[in-house]
Design an enzyme around this catalytic site. Structure first.
Site, PDB file in Angstrom:
ATOM      1  N   ALA A 160      -7.041  -5.713  63.858  1.00 29.55           N
ATOM      2  CA  ALA A 160      -7.533  -6.443  62.682  1.00 29.55           C
ATOM      3  C   ALA A 160      -8.936  -6.965  62.913  1.00 29.55           C
ATOM      4  O   ALA A 160      -9.782  -6.927  62.010  1.00 29.55           O
ATOM      5  CB  ALA A 160      -6.586  -7.599  62.347  1.00 29.55           C
ATOM      6  N   ARG A 170      -9.939  -8.693  52.730  1.00 35.47           N
ATOM      7  CA  ARG A 170     -10.834  -9.841  52.892  1.00 35.47           C
ATOM      8  C   ARG A 170     -11.812  -9.985  51.729  1.00 35.47           C
ATOM      9  O   ARG A 170     -12.729 -10.792  51.778  1.00 35.47           O
ATOM     10  CB  ARG A 170     -11.617  -9.735  54.205  1.00 35.47           C
ATOM     11  N   HIS A 176     -13.061  -8.068  67.954  1.00 33.17           N
ATOM     12  CA  HIS A 176     -14.481  -8.307  67.696  1.00 33.17           C
ATOM     13  C   HIS A 176     -15.326  -7.778  68.858  1.00 33.17           C
ATOM     14  O   HIS A 176     -16.345  -7.114  68.654  1.00 33.17           O
ATOM     15  CB  HIS A 176     -14.764  -9.802  67.535  1.00 33.17           C
TER      16      HIS A 176
END
Length: 550
Positions: free
Chosen positions: A73, A104, A203
């Site tokens: 994710a 999002r 990330h």
């Protein structure tokens, strides 16, 4: 609802932070309580802006319902998802791909009618039992070929989900093979959901991948005197559109955004900028550090959430470039934008001042949005992150003291060196000293806790039980969190603003965004509908049942 809570908890003003912390911990087993105690901190800011140490970026305790997402994710859904012209293929079951598709509310505006925009599509290899047993590389090749034949993209990215790592598909080998065959950039991410303690690992993996495979491919230097990149802004609800408008009004040239309203070409050219601006520190600081090392681009931490923060950030940018004309233009823009903001703020503050909010949001949002609440006189009684590291809470000063554990070692650290031909010194040591004397610090961030009042509860990776307990104790007027907590909070009769994707509304960034947020929060905390809501167990407290055979 408030009448019910009055009977079970004292007034919030009478509560001591240590008492609240003990209430949160007393239901846990001793070992669990000991660990959670290090993640629930009573804030205390020292004269030098030092704050207590908080434990973060550690695995969630099994059995506790967490707000966190997975590594996949963070990689696909957060960092690469907002890019409009890269075909992002999820290699895995369709559920993973569909859930990460536009959840999002990332927005984008292609430059022209013929420019690619693939954000409206969900791409997945849709792995079935057959691929789990015999391997999915063949199907992945077919998916890449099909995407290329139909859409002719400039680049294709592949994202691994949990089954891919478990069965051992070599997505990187497939990417290299198809890159050579198709003549376009094809690259892969080993971002299996279980790979880190949270989406933060994703990330990091995304930063590594985009830096390795995309950044620096186009050396074309754009026109413009003040060239910048905006890092960690994902254009949720149109936030980036407002920030881009401000940059244009100020005379700043935006080379690329990582990665809201952005494109593959912007990424390839991003190394030609003169300054990187970091919005979300956690999700993007890795690529900022690597770009500085390889290409010499400095970075500063900025915040465009909140009118005062926006004005401060614009002034920081002008101060960095040390240009009188730019500084004057920035002041003109601020003077033009602020009257409308102040008019709405003053009106809203009469109804919102003194009301309480809690913020448990990932990235830097739990920090940034406190600015907006303070501007309308609201109090933050507790805040925390889902997937932060200690430096997000305590500031980058603690980085040398952070121990690298097994989970962190699981994420590759790229070895980066200055590019022999393209490294360029943007700012001299003398300029850095001069800027620091004026208060502008490069590559620094004080963290969230330094700007929070003493006695505030700071909670990392808050559990569902703790959320419900805090609502019972503090009776906040609004809670800001994510989609997984939304309905449980609303069932308590408490307004809930979803700040990961906003659900509705926006933009909330910059000056016009602040006006939108003031009005939205005013509407939510002063709406009477919550006073009329009753849960089924309040209306019918006695439950009766019989066995099926009776």
């Amino acid at each position: 609802m408030s009448e019910v809570l009055d009977t079970i908890s004292p007034k919030p003003s009478a509560l001591q932070p240590m008492t609240v912390k003990k209430e949160l911990l007393e239901r846990y087993p001793t070992k669990v309580a000991r660990k959670r105690a290090r993640q629930i901190i009573i804030n205390e800011v020292g004269p030098d802006c030092s704050v207590p140490e908080i434990q973060s970026n550690v695995r969630t305790i099994p059995g506790i319902i967490t707000q966190r997402g997975c590594t996949y994710a963070g990689c696909k859904g957060v960092v690469l998802g907002p890019t409009r012209d890269i075909v992002n293929i999820t290699h895995g079951p369709i559920g993973c791909g569909f859930y990460s598709w536009l959840t999002r509310r990332n927005q984008t505006k292609p430059n022209g009618p013929t420019d690619h925009n693939f954000m409206t599509y969900c791409f997945s290899t849709d792995m079935q039992d057959e691929q789990i047993i015999f391997g999915g590389e063949k199907k992945l090749r077919q998916a890449i070929q099909e995407a290329y034949d139909i859409l002719k993209p400039k680049a294709i990215a592949i994202f691994s989900t949990c089954p891919v790592g478990l069965i051992g598909d070599d997505v990187h080998a497939v990417a290299r093979e198809m890159k050579e065959k198709l003549g376009i950039n094809v690259f892969a991410f080993s971002c299996e959901g279980y790979k880190g303690v949270s989406q933060s690992a994703g990330h990091h993996i995304a930063n590594n991948g985009i830096f390795t495979h995309v950044v620096g491919l186009d050396d074309t230097v754009s026109e413009g005197k003040f060239k910048i990149n905006l890092l960690g802004e994902y254009n949720i609800g149109g936030d980036a559109f407002e920030i881009e408008r401000l940059f244009k009004d100020c005379g700043l040239t935006l080379i690329s955004t990582f990665s809201g309203n952005s494109s593959y070409d912007y990424f390839t050219n991003s190394h030609t900028a003169d300054l990187n601006l970091i919005m979300c520190h956690r999700s993007i600081n890795y690529v900022a550090e690597m770009m500085e090392t390889k290409f010499g681009i400095p970075w500063i931490k900025i915040n465009f959430i909140g009118a005062s923060a926006t004005a401060k950030s614009l002034r920081k940018i002008a101060a960095y470039f040390e240009d009188a004309e730019l500084a004057a233009r920035v002041e003109e823009v601020i003077a033009w934008e602020m009257p409308a903001v102040e008019e709405v703020r003053a009106e809203v503050k009469t109804r919102c001042a003194g009301k309480r909010a809690m913020l448990f949001v990932g990235g830097s949002r739990a920090h940034h949005y406190q600015e907006l609440f303070r501007e309308i006189g609201m109090e933050i009684v507790s805040a925390g992150y889902e997937f932060a590291h200690r430096d997000d809470y305590e500031g980058r000063r603690v980085l040398p003291n952070i121990k690298v554990d097994a989970d962190s070692r699981n994420i590759e650290e790229l070895h980066v060196e200055p590019d022999p031909n393209r490294y360029k010194v943007r700012i001299s040591p003398e300029q850095i000293d001069r800027l620091e004397k004026t208060g502008l610090r490069l590559k620094d961030y004080d963290g969230m806790m330094a700007e929070m009042p003493n006695g505030t509860l700071v909670i990392d990776d808050i559990s569902q039980f703790e959320t419900e307990k805090l609502i019972e104790i503090f009776r906040p007027d609004i809670v800001c969190a994510g989609i997984k907590e939304k309905y449980a909070i609303q069932k308590s009769g408490t307004p809930m603003k979803q700040l990961h994707s906003y659900d509705t509304g926006g933009p909330y960034a910059a000056f016009k965004g602040a006006i939108n947020f003031y009005r939205e929060i005013d509407r939510m905390v002063n709406s009477k509908v919550w006073k009329y809501l009753k849960a089924p167990w309040q209306e019918h407290p006695e439950l009766a049942a019989t066995y099926v055979w009776e």
